[in-house]
Design a protein around this motif. Structure first.
Motif, PDB file in Angstrom:
ATOM      1  N   VAL A  56     -36.385  85.683 -44.728  1.00  0.00           N
ATOM      2  CA  VAL A  56     -37.353  86.712 -45.110  1.00  0.00           C
ATOM      3  C   VAL A  56     -36.645  88.053 -45.099  1.00  0.00           C
ATOM      4  N   GLY A  57     -36.920  88.872 -46.116  1.00  0.00           N
ATOM      5  CA  GLY A  57     -36.364  90.220 -46.183  1.00  0.00           C
ATOM      6  C   GLY A  57     -37.453  91.223 -46.513  1.00  0.00           C
ATOM      7  N   VAL A  58     -37.478  92.345 -45.804  1.00  0.00           N
ATOM      8  CA  VAL A  58     -38.443  93.420 -46.043  1.00  0.00           C
ATOM      9  C   VAL A  58     -37.644  94.674 -46.351  1.00  0.00           C
ATOM     10  N   LYS A  59     -37.850  95.235 -47.550  1.00  0.00           N
ATOM     11  CA  LYS A  59     -37.085  96.403 -47.997  1.00  0.00           C
ATOM     12  C   LYS A  59     -38.024  97.543 -48.337  1.00  0.00           C
ATOM     13  N   ASP A  60     -37.683  98.741 -47.782  1.00  0.00           N
ATOM     14  CA  ASP A  60     -38.422  99.948 -48.156  1.00  0.00           C
ATOM     15  C   ASP A  60     -37.509 100.856 -48.965  1.00  0.00           C
ATOM     16  N   ALA A 109     -52.424  98.514 -49.543  1.00  0.00           N
ATOM     17  CA  ALA A 109     -51.077  99.067 -49.623  1.00  0.00           C
ATOM     18  C   ALA A 109     -50.319  98.472 -50.817  1.00  0.00           C
ATOM     19  N   ALA A 110     -49.317  99.247 -51.275  1.00  0.00           N
ATOM     20  CA  ALA A 110     -48.483  98.808 -52.397  1.00  0.00           C
ATOM     21  C   ALA A 110     -47.338  97.961 -51.855  1.00  0.00           C
ATOM     22  N   ILE A 111     -47.461  96.654 -51.980  1.00  0.00           N
ATOM     23  CA  ILE A 111     -46.448  95.725 -51.478  1.00  0.00           C
ATOM     24  C   ILE A 111     -46.168  94.677 -52.548  1.00  0.00           C
ATOM     25  N   ASN A 112     -44.890  94.509 -52.889  1.00  0.00           N
ATOM     26  CA  ASN A 112     -44.472  93.446 -53.798  1.00  0.00           C
ATOM     27  C   ASN A 112     -43.992  92.258 -52.972  1.00  0.00           C
ATOM     28  N   CYS A 113     -44.600  91.100 -53.196  1.00  0.00           N
ATOM     29  CA  CYS A 113     -44.257  89.908 -52.422  1.00  0.00           C
ATOM     30  C   CYS A 113     -43.670  88.854 -53.347  1.00  0.00           C
ATOM     31  N   GLU A 114     -42.490  88.358 -52.992  1.00  0.00           N
ATOM     32  CA  GLU A 114     -41.819  87.339 -53.790  1.00  0.00           C
ATOM     33  C   GLU A 114     -41.699  86.060 -52.956  1.00  0.00           C
ATOM     34  N   HIS A 115     -42.244  84.963 -53.484  1.00  0.00           N
ATOM     35  CA  HIS A 115     -42.176  83.663 -52.819  1.00  0.00           C
ATOM     36  C   HIS A 115     -41.231  82.750 -53.591  1.00  0.00           C
ATOM     37  N   GLU A 116     -40.403  82.009 -52.855  1.00  0.00           N
ATOM     38  CA  GLU A 116     -39.506  81.042 -53.476  1.00  0.00           C
ATOM     39  C   GLU A 116     -39.432  79.797 -52.599  1.00  0.00           C
ATOM     40  N   ASN A 117     -40.139  78.774 -53.039  1.00  0.00           N
ATOM     41  CA  ASN A 117     -40.092  77.488 -52.336  1.00  0.00           C
ATOM     42  C   ASN A 117     -40.463  77.638 -50.856  1.00  0.00           C
ATOM     43  N   ASP A 118     -41.443  78.495 -50.554  1.00  0.00           N
ATOM     44  CA  ASP A 118     -41.820  78.729 -49.157  1.00  0.00           C
ATOM     45  C   ASP A 118     -43.194  78.144 -48.824  1.00  0.00           C
ATOM     46  N   ASN A 119     -43.602  77.113 -49.555  1.00  0.00           N
ATOM     47  CA  ASN A 119     -44.879  76.457 -49.280  1.00  0.00           C
ATOM     48  C   ASN A 119     -44.702  75.137 -48.540  1.00  0.00           C
ATOM     49  N   LEU A 120     -43.528  74.961 -47.907  1.00  0.00           N
ATOM     50  CA  LEU A 120     -43.262  73.756 -47.125  1.00  0.00           C
ATOM     51  C   LEU A 120     -43.556  74.045 -45.655  1.00  0.00           C
ATOM     52  N   PRO A 135     -42.120 106.886 -49.143  1.00  0.00           N
ATOM     53  CA  PRO A 135     -42.989 107.932 -49.712  1.00  0.00           C
ATOM     54  C   PRO A 135     -43.919 107.365 -50.782  1.00  0.00           C
ATOM     55  N   GLU A 136     -45.011 108.082 -51.038  1.00  0.00           N
ATOM     56  CA  GLU A 136     -45.976 107.609 -52.035  1.00  0.00           C
ATOM     57  C   GLU A 136     -45.366 107.552 -53.426  1.00  0.00           C
ATOM     58  N   SER A 137     -44.403 108.446 -53.722  1.00  0.00           N
ATOM     59  CA  SER A 137     -43.795 108.478 -55.054  1.00  0.00           C
ATOM     60  C   SER A 137     -42.695 107.432 -55.231  1.00  0.00           C
ATOM     61  N   ALA A 138     -42.305 106.751 -54.181  1.00  0.00           N
ATOM     62  CA  ALA A 138     -41.218 105.772 -54.250  1.00  0.00           C
ATOM     63  C   ALA A 138     -41.755 104.412 -54.681  1.00  0.00           C
ATOM     64  N   PRO A 139     -40.883 103.511 -55.102  1.00  0.00           N
ATOM     65  CA  PRO A 139     -41.319 102.143 -55.428  1.00  0.00           C
ATOM     66  C   PRO A 139     -41.956 101.485 -54.207  1.00  0.00           C
ATOM     67  N   PRO A 140     -42.789 100.484 -54.410  1.00  0.00           N
ATOM     68  CA  PRO A 140     -43.481  99.845 -53.281  1.00  0.00           C
ATOM     69  C   PRO A 140     -42.526  99.045 -52.393  1.00  0.00           C
ATOM     70  N   VAL A 141     -42.995  98.782 -51.182  1.00  0.00           N
ATOM     71  CA  VAL A 141     -42.237  97.953 -50.244  1.00  0.00           C
ATOM     72  C   VAL A 141     -42.139  96.535 -50.803  1.00  0.00           C
ATOM     73  N   GLN A 142     -40.980  95.915 -50.613  1.00  0.00           N
ATOM     74  CA  GLN A 142     -40.760  94.561 -51.120  1.00  0.00           C
ATOM     75  C   GLN A 142     -40.550  93.601 -49.941  1.00  0.00           C
TER      76      GLN A 142
END
Length: 433
Positions: free
Chosen positions: A359-363, A304-315, A340-347
């Motif tokens: 944590v935030g999940v945006k479609d 799946a098309a998913i953009n994942c952003e990590h910020e100081n979450d390895n503690l 939709p398939e034509s939309a930007p990926p889920v973040q």
């Protein structure tokens, strides 16, 4: 925001207003209803009194008699004749600056009276003499101001005491309001502490009885749901086993997919009931949040098309890894289903601050109308009333997410605008109590 008015404050204002109206009514009644009658009854006595004073002073006026009369009655007497100007105090009051009010008694004798801020004056004219009767000085301006000030302070203290007593009288209303709010937020095990035996105590007891009945009803519903769910697992398992033994075909695959969906629904239903139980316990272990999110994406959404952003979450923080994985999985499934398939990926974004993991999940889907947002985390609630599988799940996904977050003492919020997509945020505390 609606402005809140204090019931006790409004009651005090009402009491003060009623007191003023009663005082004005009594004053008016005495003034117009009794004063005239009082005058008619008292005037003969006043006439007799004045005639007695004039007779005792004599005509022409006798200063010695006037002196004795002044001492006996504790008044000041001033006499003016053509040959004499006398005062028992030795001081002559200049009456030219005073304005007297004239009145005629029932016997026809004229009298004049005056009063200022210190004393009352009565002027009598008898043939060639004028007699002035003065009361002793009343309070001076300083003492009068002190009395007025003390009176005002006393009245304010009485009002403050009354306000305190009224507020204390209505204090159970505050307890009832707070308890009803807790009932509304789901704390059905909370009860109002009853401290009174009056009408408010009876109201609190009635609300406690209502809460007992609602809690018993919800517990019976939960037990029924658990029993049905447990009973359905065995036939579903047998049906799936029999389907696996069928010849490979498209109908067989659809049957197996539907059975898997039913098993997932039952599993999530049982999980929500377990976490909804106040005695439920989490299996808390130190977990790396960033690695947990990456493992969920790799295991369930590798294509799946998913953009994942990590910020100081390895503690490492203490989490129930199994349930947090289910939480992340459900949120990502919802986001992918509505993008939709034509939309930007889920973040999905993940960040650890000093006190919490956010944590935030945006479609980028169709969005949700505002009237539905407060109900999305309720069990079995669907925006699509037709409840088609293509437009969403069966109404337990976000409810389960909320239950998992609350079990970790966190918060879950949903933001959405039609045509602009939806964002689900949750935060879990990273500190121990």
């Amino acid at each position: 925001m609606t402005r809140r008015h204090s019931l006790s404050g409004r009651l005090i204002i009402l009491f003060i207003g009623i007191s003023i109206l009663i005082a004005l009514t009594v004053r008016t009644g005495f003034r117009y209803g009794i004063q005239g009658e009082f005058r008619s009854l008292a005037e003969p006595h006043l006439t007799e009194y004045i005639e007695h004073l004039l007779e005792e002073i004599g005509s022409p006026p006798d200063t010695l008699a006037a002196e004795r009369l002044a001492q006996r009655l504790q008044i000041n007497i001033q006499i003016h004749t053509k040959q004499l100007t006398w005062s028992n105090r030795g001081e002559i009051l200049d009456t030219r600056r005073l304005r007297f009010h004239a009145h005629r008694l029932s016997n026809g004798r004229p009298i004049e009276f005056n009063h200022d801020e210190h004393r009352y004056l009565l002027r009598l004219r008898d043939k060639d003499s004028t007699i002035l009767l003065l009361t002793r000085d009343r309070l001076d301006s300083g003492a009068l101001a002190l009395v007025i000030g003390a009176t005002i302070v006393t009245v304010l203290l009485i009002i403050a005491l009354t306000y305190h007593l009224v507020k204390r009288l209505f204090h159970p209303i505050q307890d009832i309001r707070q308890s009803v709010a807790r009932f509304g937020s789901g704390e059905l095990d909370h009860r109002i502490t009853i401290r009174r035996r009056d009408e408010l105590g009876e109201l609190a007891n009635s609300i406690n009885t209502m809460a007992d009945e609602i809690e018993a009803m919800m517990e019976a519903k939960r037990q029924l749901l658990l029993a049905i769910s447990h009973e359905l697992r065995s036939p579903l398992t047998r049906a799936r086993l029999n389907a696996e033994l069928m010849q490979v075909s498209e109908p067989r695959d659809r049957i197996i997919a539907d059975l898997q969906l039913l098993e997932q629904e039952l599993a999530e239903l049982l999980e929500t009931e377990r976490l909804g139980n106040r005695h439920a316990k989490l299996d808390l272990q130190p977990v790396d949040p960033g690695l947990l999110i990456d493992s969920v994406i790799q295991q369930h959404f590798s294509t799946a098309a998913i953009n994942c952003e990590h910020e100081n979450d390895n503690l490492p923080i203490e989490l129930d890894a199994v349930r947090i994985r289910l939480l992340i999985k459900n949120l990502l499934e919802n986001g992918l289903r509505h993008t939709p398939e034509s939309a930007p990926p889920v973040q999905i974004s993940s960040r650890i601050t000093e006190r919490e993991w956010r944590v935030g999940v945006k479609d980028h889907g169709e969005g949700i109308p505002g009237e539905h947002l407060p109900h999305l985390t309720e069990p079995f609630y669907r925006v699509d009333k037709a409840r088609q599988r293509e437009t969403g799940g069966y109404g337990l996904g976000l409810y389960l997410c909320r239950v998992i977050v609350e079990a970790h003492r966190g918060d879950l919020t949903i933001q959405s605008q039609p045509g602009e997509g939806t964002q689900v945020n949750f935060s879990l505390p990273t500190y121990k109590d």
